[in-house]
Enzyme design. Structure first.
Site, short mmCIF file in Angstrom:
data_model
loop_
_atom_site.label_atom_id
_atom_site.label_comp_id
_atom_site.label_asym_id
_atom_site.label_seq_id
_atom_site.Cartn_x
_atom_site.Cartn_y
_atom_site.Cartn_z
N CYS A 168 53.05 68.02 25.82
CA CYS A 168 52.47 68.26 24.50
C CYS A 168 51.43 67.17 24.18
O CYS A 168 51.52 66.05 24.66
CB CYS A 168 53.56 68.24 23.43
SG CYS A 168 54.82 69.51 23.63
N HIS B 256 57.81 65.17 28.15
CA HIS B 256 57.38 65.13 26.76
C HIS B 256 56.12 64.28 26.60
O HIS B 256 55.95 63.26 27.27
CB HIS B 256 58.48 64.55 25.87
CG HIS B 256 59.54 65.54 25.50
ND1 HIS B 256 59.27 66.71 24.82
CD2 HIS B 256 60.89 65.52 25.71
CE1 HIS B 256 60.40 67.37 24.63
NE2 HIS B 256 61.40 66.67 25.16
#
Length: 371
Positions: free
Chosen positions: A226, A170
């Site tokens: 991301c 992440h």
């Protein structure tokens, strides 16, 4: 936390409260508290000892540095032994059994290691792998272990060395209040324990593995996360203009803070722009799922499309645009390790564009890709 010098390599370690020994994640030596140079971190301003209600606490003076450091968080002591002309840190985080779980990240890490060893001749002993499947708890991708691995990656490097940092997990953003970010946000990586220990922001990553890099050393970062476009805080970002050609944008902070290297070369491929998200799939099991960006990076190399950095970027973007997006979670790529390394996918498309950043601009159409 107490700061403790490793009794073998002298690397700074964080000793948990109440512990009497700690094992180094790099050299695996066990350090007893009697061997340490331990300091209690200074308490917040205005803190008073509970046993001396009216006497303020004054922390002891810090010990002298054994050598000047080009970055603030460097472990004290002599640099570790050089681990070869090629070194890599590979980090894959699945956040298993949490609402943040990702299915492809550990496979990304395994595939990247396979590529580096078999395609680019990286010694396995010179690759530091961090993921939840490692038996050694010091190889789990928690914040302190990732920090230690990044320090290890660049320390002791010499001209001619090739370094790689691969991260699959992440990524996020935090509000920037210094005015250094064009969009007003710092980009971050999320360790396994980010909810309790916090994220690793781009300023620290730049300070740790970019700014100390000496002349003659090359670092490639492959970041599959991301909001990762400028997660290394590199000064130049490659964009495609209206004519379809790549040009460099100047992202040097207006404050004048130096974000380049000490003479070395850093080039980063990231999964998407700062305002985009990267695809992962939960359609099949963890054995066959991978991240879109890591897949496209490896596929470009295996297909012989990575002749120059411009060709590499084009191939990656084309793969992601043409990837089937009817899998779980709104997109992703599912393949076995062998298929991932030797073949490709087809179909629809994903809403992410791999990004290229660097410490210095160069001709992406002429510079050969090499690790």
């Amino acid at each position: 936390m107490l700061l403790v010098d490793c009794s073998n390599c002298r690397r700074a370690l964080e000793l948990p409260p109440g512990a009497h020994s700690i094992r180094c994640a790099i050299c695996h030596a066990v350090t007893r508290i009697a061997d340490s140079r331990s300091l209690q971190p200074p308490p917040p301003q205005g803190f008073y000892s509970s046993t001396h209600q009216h006497q303020p606490y004054y922390p002891p003076p810090p010990p002298p540095f054994t050598a000047p450091s080009p970055y603030n968080h460097a472990p004290r002591g002599p640099p570790p032994a050089v681990h070869g002309r090629k070194r890599a840190v590979i980090c894959g985080i699945s956040y298993r059994n949490s609402r943040h779980e990702l299915k492809g990240c550990i496979n990304d890490a395994k595939c990247m290691k396979y590529l580096l060893v078999n395609k680019f001749n990286f010694p396995e002993s010179a690759i530091l792998m961090l993921n939840e499947e490692e038996a050694d708890p010091y190889r789990h991708p928690i914040k302190s272990n990732i920090r230690m691995a990044l320090y290890w990656l660049v320390q002791g490097c010499q001209p001619g060395d090739s370094l790689v940092f691969h991260y699959s997990g992440h990524g996020s953003q935090k509000r920037n209040y210094t005015g250094d970010e064009i969009d007003g946000y710092d980009e971050t990586l999320c360790p396994l324990d980010f909810q309790t220990q916090g994220m690793i922001i781009d300023d620290e990553i730049n300070e740790t593995i970019v700014r100390p890099l000496p002349r003659g050393v090359k670092l490639h970062a492959i970041i599959d996360a991301c909001h990762s476009g400028t997660v290394l805080d590199l000064p130049f970002l490659c964009r495609m203009d209206r004519t379809g050609r790549y040009v460099w944008e100047d992202h040097r902070p207006r404050s004048g803070v130096w974000k380049g290297t000490s003479g070395g070369e850093v080039i980063s491929f990231s999964g998407c722009d700062d305002n985009q998200t990267s695809a992962d799939t939960d359609a099949l099991s963890r054995i066959t799922s991978t991240g879109a960006m890591t897949y496209s990076f490896i596929q470009a190399i295996e297909r012989g499309q990575a002749t120059t950095y411009g060709a590499m970027l084009n191939a990656m973007r084309s793969t992601i645009r043409n990837t089937d997006d009817d899998l779980g979670g709104g997109g992703g790529i599912v393949t076995s390790l062998l298929t991932m390394l030797l073949t490709g996918g087809s179909g629809g498309g994903l809403r992410q564009e791999p990004q290229l950043t660097a410490n210095e601009p160069f001709d992406v159409y002429a510079k050969p890709f090499s690790i």
